[in-house]
Motif scaffolding. Structure first.
Motif, PDB file in Angstrom:
ATOM      1  N   ARG A  24       0.998  -1.147  -0.090  1.00  0.00           N
ATOM      2  CA  ARG A  24      -0.044   0.198   0.006  1.00  0.00           C
ATOM      3  C   ARG A  24       0.970   1.052  -0.057  1.00  0.00           C
ATOM      4  O   ARG A  24       0.336   2.247  -0.582  1.00  0.00           O
ATOM      5  CB  ARG A  24      -0.766   0.097   1.098  1.00  0.00           C
ATOM      6  CG  ARG A  24      -2.293  -0.998   1.103  1.00  0.00           C
ATOM      7  CD  ARG A  24      -2.662  -1.177   2.535  1.00  0.00           C
ATOM      8  NE  ARG A  24      -3.452   0.059   2.440  1.00  0.00           N
ATOM      9  CZ  ARG A  24      -4.655   0.350   2.059  1.00  0.00           C
ATOM     10  NH1 ARG A  24      -5.273  -0.651   1.497  1.00  0.00           N
ATOM     11  NH2 ARG A  24      -5.486   1.418   2.283  1.00  0.00           N
ATOM     12  N   THR A  27       2.035   1.802  -3.394  1.00  0.00           N
ATOM     13  CA  THR A  27       1.076   2.410  -4.255  1.00  0.00           C
ATOM     14  C   THR A  27       0.707   3.830  -4.057  1.00  0.00           C
ATOM     15  O   THR A  27       0.919   4.502  -4.920  1.00  0.00           O
ATOM     16  CB  THR A  27      -0.237   1.622  -4.100  1.00  0.00           C
ATOM     17  OG1 THR A  27      -0.045   0.210  -4.307  1.00  0.00           O
ATOM     18  CG2 THR A  27      -1.340   2.179  -5.038  1.00  0.00           C
ATOM     19  N   GLY A  28       1.035   4.282  -2.740  1.00  0.00           N
ATOM     20  CA  GLY A  28       0.751   5.645  -2.547  1.00  0.00           C
ATOM     21  C   GLY A  28       2.205   6.285  -3.071  1.00  0.00           C
ATOM     22  O   GLY A  28       1.938   7.401  -3.469  1.00  0.00           O
ATOM     23  N   ARG A 251      -4.634   7.480   0.440  1.00  0.00           N
ATOM     24  CA  ARG A 251      -5.439   6.740   0.817  1.00  0.00           C
ATOM     25  C   ARG A 251      -4.486   5.335   1.080  1.00  0.00           C
ATOM     26  O   ARG A 251      -4.822   4.465   1.862  1.00  0.00           O
ATOM     27  CB  ARG A 251      -6.563   6.273  -0.294  1.00  0.00           C
ATOM     28  CG  ARG A 251      -7.449   7.297  -0.366  1.00  0.00           C
ATOM     29  CD  ARG A 251      -8.182   6.687  -1.738  1.00  0.00           C
ATOM     30  NE  ARG A 251      -8.844   5.318  -1.489  1.00  0.00           N
ATOM     31  CZ  ARG A 251      -9.389   4.510  -2.558  1.00  0.00           C
ATOM     32  NH1 ARG A 251      -9.331   5.063  -3.619  1.00  0.00           N
ATOM     33  NH2 ARG A 251      -9.824   3.355  -2.158  1.00  0.00           N
ATOM     34  N   PHE A 252      -3.411   5.295   0.551  1.00  0.00           N
ATOM     35  CA  PHE A 252      -2.522   4.279   0.603  1.00  0.00           C
ATOM     36  C   PHE A 252      -1.180   4.502   1.603  1.00  0.00           C
ATOM     37  O   PHE A 252      -0.509   3.505   2.005  1.00  0.00           O
ATOM     38  CB  PHE A 252      -2.214   3.714  -0.651  1.00  0.00           C
ATOM     39  CG  PHE A 252      -3.057   3.231  -1.558  1.00  0.00           C
ATOM     40  CD1 PHE A 252      -3.622   1.999  -1.400  1.00  0.00           C
ATOM     41  CD2 PHE A 252      -3.669   4.134  -2.498  1.00  0.00           C
ATOM     42  CE1 PHE A 252      -4.967   1.572  -2.200  1.00  0.00           C
ATOM     43  CE2 PHE A 252      -4.708   3.933  -3.379  1.00  0.00           C
ATOM     44  CZ  PHE A 252      -5.167   2.396  -3.266  1.00  0.00           C
TER      45      PHE A 252
END
Length: 318
Positions: A24, A27-28, A251-252
Motif C-alpha cells: 500500500r 502504491t501511495g 489513501r495508501f
C-alpha cells in the motif's frame, strides 16, 4: 503413547499472513510520483499557453472547468454521488476563495519565473505550514522546527540573492505567496476533512470555482488557434488527473511517507525548462534548492517522529 494411542502430530504452523502495508505504501508513493509528474506537466502547459497569448484567468478557468467531469466520474466510480452531500457549504466556499487566491499566485509564479525556480519556491510549503500551525492553530513548535524554518529561509535567500537579481524580486515574492497559500489551503483542509471526504472537498472546490472564473473570463475572452485551445484543455485534464492522484496517494500511505516524493518536481521542471524553453536553473538555484529541500524533509521527519510517539514527554516540543 497415551491411552494406547500415538500422540497427535503437531499442528502445522499457519502460513504467514502477508503484510499488505508495504504494497500500500508503494502504491501511495507511485501515485504521488505520478501526481507530481502530472502537475509539473500542467505547469509547463500553463507557460506554453501564456507564451501563445493566453491570459492568467484563461488558464485558471480551463484548469478548473475540465477537472469537474474528471472529479465527478471519480466520485461516481467510488463512493457515489450521495457522498457529495454536505452540511458545511460555507466551509467549501471559504476553501474555494483561499484556493483560487493561491492559484493566482501559483500560476503567476509559473508565468513569471523559469519552471525550476517556480518549483523551488513551492518547496517552502512545509516552512509556511510550520509558521501557520504555530501562529494560527497554536501547535507546539520548538527549537528543532524553528531551526528548520530559519535554514529554509536562508535557502530562499541563496536562490534569490537580493541585490544581484539572480531571480526577479517580484517573481520571488509571487512564488513565496504561492507557497504560503498552499500552506493555508492545507490547514483549511485539515479542518474540513474532519467531517468531509477528500472527494467531496475536491468536487466542491472545482465546481464552485467555475462560475467565479467564468464570470471574469467572459470579459477577457480571446480567440486562439487550435493548438492553443488544445493546450488549455490539456491543462485542465492533466491537472485534474494530478489532483485525483494526489488524493489517491493519501489513501495508501501516510503524509510523511509521500511528501518527500514532491521534490521530484524539480527534476521535471528542469527537464521541461530545458526541452521546451531552453532554460536551465541558475547556479544560485542549484545551491539554494538543496537547503530548502533539506529543511522541508527535516520538518517532515520531526512530524513523523512526534506522530509515532518517539519523542519523550520531557523533550522540548517539536
Amino acid at each position: 503413547m497415551t491411552n494406547g494411542l500415538p500422540p497427535a502430530p503437531p499442528a502445522p504452523n499457519p502460513p504467514p499472513v502477508p503484510d499488505a502495508r508495504p504494497d500500500r505504501i508503494a502504491t501511495g508513493l507511485a501515485l504521488r510520483l505520478f501526481a507530481i509528474a502530472c502537475l509539473s506537466t500542467m505547469s509547463a502547459l500553463i507557460k506554453m499557453s501564456e507564451l501563445r497569448g493566453a491570459s492568467l484567468i484563461e488558464t485558471m478557468f480551463h484548469r478548473q472547468l475540465w477537472a469537474v467531469p474528471l472529479v465527478t466520474l471519480w466520485v461516481v466510480m467510488g463512493p457515489g454521488l450521495k457522498s457529495l452531500k454536505t452540511q458545511r457549504f460555507g466551509a467549501h466556499v471559504w476553501r474555494t476563495a483561499v484556493g483560487l487566491t493561491g492559484m493566482i499566485f501559483t500560476f503567476g509564479a509559473v508565468i513569471l519565473l523559469p519552471l525550476a525556480e517556480a518549483q523551488t519556491f513551492q518547496f517552502t510549503v512545509p516552512i509556511f505550514a510550520t509558521l501557520l500551525g504555530a501562529l494560527i492553530l497554536g501547535e507546539p513548535t520548538g527549537r528543532h522546527r524553528w531551526g528548520a524554518v530559519i535554514v529554509g529561509f536562508l535557502g530562499v535567500l541563496i536562490v534569490v540573492q537580493p541585490g544581484r537579481e539572480a531571480i526577479p524580486i517580484f517573481g520571488a515574492f509571487v512564488g513565496l505567496m504561492a507557497a504560503l497559500f498552499v500552506a493555508i489551503v492545507a490547514i483549511t483542509l485539515r479542518q474540513i476533512t474532519r467531517t468531509e471526504s477528500a472527494g467531496t472537498t475536491v468536487f466542491w472546490f472545482s465546481l464552485l470555482s467555475v462560475p467565479v472564473l467564468g464570470a471574469i473570463y467572459a470579459f477577457n475572452f480571446r480567440p486562439h488557434d487550435a493548438e492553443t485551445w488544445a493546450i488549455l484543455i490539456a491543462t485542465g485534464l492533466v491537472g485534474g488527473v494530478g489532483q485525483l492522484a494526489l488524493t489517491g496517494a493519501m489513501r495508501f500511505a501516510p503524509v510523511s511517507a509521500v511528501v518527500p516524493m514532491d521534490y521530484s518536481g524539480l527534476i521535471w521542471a528542469t527537464l521541461y525548462g530545458w526541452l521546451l524553453f531552453d532554460v536551465f536553473p541558475t547556479f544560485s538555484t542549484w545551491l539554494g534548492a538543496p537547503v530548502i529541500i533539506a529543511s522541508g524533509l527535516y520538518i517532515v521527519y520531526r512530524e513523523q517522529k512526534l506522530a509515532r510517539g518517539q519523542a519523550s514527554y520531557a523533550e522540548t516540543p517539536l
